[in-house]
Scaffold this motif. Sequence first.
Motif, mmCIF file in Angstrom:
data_model
loop_
_atom_site.group_PDB
_atom_site.id
_atom_site.type_symbol
_atom_site.label_atom_id
_atom_site.label_comp_id
_atom_site.label_asym_id
_atom_site.label_seq_id
_atom_site.Cartn_x
_atom_site.Cartn_y
_atom_site.Cartn_z
ATOM 1 N N GLY A 363 -1.396 61.490 61.495
ATOM 2 C CA GLY A 363 -0.299 60.613 61.047
ATOM 3 C C GLY A 363 -0.532 59.950 59.695
ATOM 4 O O GLY A 363 0.062 58.907 59.406
ATOM 5 N N THR A 364 -1.354 60.563 58.842
ATOM 6 C CA THR A 364 -1.630 59.971 57.524
ATOM 7 C C THR A 364 -0.335 59.709 56.741
ATOM 8 O O THR A 364 -0.209 58.697 56.051
ATOM 9 N N THR A 365 0.614 60.631 56.861
ATOM 10 C CA THR A 365 1.855 60.502 56.082
ATOM 11 C C THR A 365 2.578 59.191 56.428
ATOM 12 O O THR A 365 2.988 58.440 55.533
ATOM 13 N N ALA A 366 2.711 58.916 57.731
ATOM 14 C CA ALA A 366 3.419 57.684 58.119
ATOM 15 C C ALA A 366 2.628 56.458 57.681
ATOM 16 O O ALA A 366 3.206 55.442 57.255
ATOM 17 N N HIS A 367 1.312 56.548 57.759
ATOM 18 C CA HIS A 367 0.465 55.428 57.332
ATOM 19 C C HIS A 367 0.740 55.110 55.853
ATOM 20 O O HIS A 367 0.947 53.957 55.472
ATOM 21 N N ALA A 368 0.775 56.170 55.032
ATOM 22 C CA ALA A 368 1.007 55.964 53.595
ATOM 23 C C ALA A 368 2.394 55.365 53.357
ATOM 24 O O ALA A 368 2.561 54.476 52.516
ATOM 25 N N ILE A 399 -0.319 54.729 64.163
ATOM 26 C CA ILE A 399 0.804 54.038 63.527
ATOM 27 C C ILE A 399 0.983 52.641 64.145
ATOM 28 O O ILE A 399 1.261 51.665 63.446
ATOM 29 N N LYS A 400 0.756 52.551 65.463
ATOM 30 C CA LYS A 400 0.850 51.229 66.105
ATOM 31 C C LYS A 400 -0.170 50.287 65.493
ATOM 32 O O LYS A 400 0.114 49.130 65.188
ATOM 33 N N ARG A 401 -1.381 50.796 65.316
ATOM 34 C CA ARG A 401 -2.452 49.941 64.779
ATOM 35 C C ARG A 401 -2.171 49.563 63.332
ATOM 36 O O ARG A 401 -2.468 48.453 62.899
ATOM 37 N N VAL A 402 -1.621 50.497 62.564
ATOM 38 C CA VAL A 402 -1.296 50.203 61.165
ATOM 39 C C VAL A 402 -0.224 49.106 61.120
ATOM 40 O O VAL A 402 -0.288 48.187 60.302
ATOM 41 N N ILE A 403 0.734 49.201 62.009
ATOM 42 C CA ILE A 403 1.820 48.213 62.032
ATOM 43 C C ILE A 403 1.275 46.834 62.435
ATOM 44 O O ILE A 403 1.610 45.810 61.850
ATOM 45 N N LYS A 404 0.372 46.850 63.449
ATOM 46 C CA LYS A 404 -0.136 45.563 63.955
ATOM 47 C C LYS A 404 -1.273 45.003 63.106
ATOM 48 O O LYS A 404 -1.529 43.810 63.090
ATOM 49 N N GLY A 405 -1.985 45.881 62.411
ATOM 50 C CA GLY A 405 -3.182 45.456 61.687
ATOM 51 C C GLY A 405 -4.422 45.940 62.418
ATOM 52 O O GLY A 405 -4.440 46.000 63.648
ATOM 53 N N TYR A 406 -5.470 46.302 61.676
ATOM 54 C CA TYR A 406 -6.720 46.789 62.283
ATOM 55 C C TYR A 406 -7.864 46.414 61.363
ATOM 56 O O TYR A 406 -7.659 46.202 60.166
ATOM 57 N N SER A 407 -9.027 46.354 61.926
ATOM 58 C CA SER A 407 -10.226 45.982 61.167
ATOM 59 C C SER A 407 -9.870 44.788 60.277
ATOM 60 O O SER A 407 -9.352 43.801 60.768
ATOM 61 N N ASP A 408 -10.121 44.861 58.974
ATOM 62 C CA ASP A 408 -9.752 43.721 58.131
ATOM 63 C C ASP A 408 -8.390 43.922 57.466
ATOM 64 O O ASP A 408 -8.030 43.208 56.541
ATOM 65 N N LYS A 409 -7.630 44.887 57.937
ATOM 66 C CA LYS A 409 -6.348 45.209 57.296
ATOM 67 C C LYS A 409 -5.196 44.478 57.986
ATOM 68 O O LYS A 409 -5.022 44.595 59.212
ATOM 69 N N GLU A 410 -4.439 43.781 57.196
ATOM 70 C CA GLU A 410 -3.267 43.090 57.735
ATOM 71 C C GLU A 410 -2.219 44.128 58.147
ATOM 72 O O GLU A 410 -2.109 45.170 57.484
ATOM 73 N N GLY A 411 -1.471 43.876 59.199
ATOM 74 C CA GLY A 411 -0.457 44.842 59.649
ATOM 75 C C GLY A 411 0.638 45.018 58.604
ATOM 76 O O GLY A 411 0.932 44.099 57.841
ATOM 77 N N THR A 412 1.234 46.212 58.609
ATOM 78 C CA THR A 412 2.301 46.464 57.623
ATOM 79 C C THR A 412 3.633 45.933 58.135
ATOM 80 O O THR A 412 4.570 45.800 57.378
#
Length: 533
Positions: A363-368, A399-412
Amino acid sequence: MPILNWIGKDKVVNHHLDVPYRVLEHQYGFNNGEESKAQTSSGNKIIHGDNLEALKSLLPEYEGKIKCIYIDPPYNTGNEAWVYNDNVNDPKIKKWLGQVVGKESEDLSRHDKWLCMMYPRLKLLHKLLADDGVIFISIDDNEQANLKLLCDEILGGGNFVASIPWKGKGGGADNKYLMVAHEYIVFYAKSKTNFTIGEEEKLEESFPKYDSNKKQHYKTQLLRKWGATSKRTDRPNLYYSITAPDGTEHYPKLPDDEDGCWRWGKETMNKALENGLVEFIKKDGNWVAYEKIFKPENGMNTKKYSTWFDFASNNAEGSKELKNIFDKKLFDFPKPKNLIDTLLKIANLSKDSTILDSFAGSGTTAHAILNLNKQDNGNRKFILVEMEDYAETITAERIKRVIKGYSDKEGTTGSFDYYELGEPLFNEDGDINEMVGIKKLRQYIYYTETKNFLESNDTKTDNESFLAKHYDTAYYFYYEPDCTTTLDYQFLSTIKTKAEQYIIYADNCLLTKEFLTKNNIIFKKIPRDITKF
Ligand SMILES: C[S@@+](CC[C@H](N)C(=O)[O-])C[C@H]1O[C@@H](n2cnc3c(N)ncnc32)[C@H](O)[C@@H]1O
């Protein structure tokens, strides 16, 4: 144009027309961290299933609407040990080949199989692309040459833009002679004439001169044409004189005093002269004309992208990104986000474009896309298709994690809907499959008639069978799962829409041919006259 041939091709050239149309079965919506049965209105979709059927299911809603497709199909390396099945011996694809190509499929080489697999998928992708859309396909030397010919055939050789070399695995693939440290991204436009390429924004600091009239800094660039076609004989219409500050006529001259040509035609040149965009500088007693390039207000300047991408990351970076999300190594060669970022910029997306990746993997494309939307407050939409069961556990989960935020990354922030491929619209006897549901049937009929998507019309302006009016034709689908419907005077009396022509689907018709012709009514029998696409 050379056309590629291979064993099994005759079985797949029109196969996209035989692919059963299945409805997309909504499983859940994920809305900013909350999962529920409700459908989100985001337009973002993750579909679990074979992309051949998924792409067909997307046609009614998305034909001609996808601005950018990125796909990363199996490279067909012959290596089956990876998590991504990297060749066409995946059991699902093997079974599909057996069904489509038949017994002959046992004799196909791995290249024949790969081509059989790709052909109908590319056909459908081509239909989905918008007129100003683009497609990028990752590939390596195993199939690059075949892919290029396949794309020339399906997308049109004239729409080829470039085969972009990319570092890929970075180190070197299993070629015992050379360390092959690159792969490709094959890039086509749906129509090169309709597509305007995105340009790279670069901070340009050297604007050393100052124009006191315009109160702006600028730099200069030679107005004489340079490069391969710089001689008068190459472009006679670009050889003409302009008036220098001392009133003399000035012609473009090459360093050896041969006649050259300008970079601009006469009309553009006259406009530039009028607007003070040309500067004359005397060099060795002769005038030389320059274009004045002013510093843009934000200090940025746009530049054509080069095929040597301006970043170093390769698959290893993609693996690191994935590991950072899941805390463990999952795939060998996911693509890094900044590769997709660059492709999205080249694709010149508007802020609400739809982007499709039908070999989604992790799912790299959706992440980008989610990241890009976050950066510039955009509303670009993604559609991902993944065949393997990790569509839910890895693709959607990432994609769920990217939306919510993970590690030190704020959710999108963001939302998406998750689908499985559902029932086929027609059963094996060619009859309507009642399990499909009336809403999807109505959408299908309307699409086959008009190539347009039927939005759900909740506010009724006509009888229950009314679909919509399109270019002075009103469409009706008079269908009831449990009983036979008849187009008769009684049905006609319920019609409220005024149109020049009426197309009415029903099981039977009791009206005479003369009556139908006189009143501009076309009767279409269910299921006989329903178009399959
Ligand atoms: C090379 S991977 C894509 C990797 C992805 N770009 C990433 O960054 O993670 C190819 C993916 O396509 C999927 N795939 C292969 N054939 C497919 C098909 N017919 N329909 C849907 N997905 C398919 C594979 O399961 C695999 O996950």
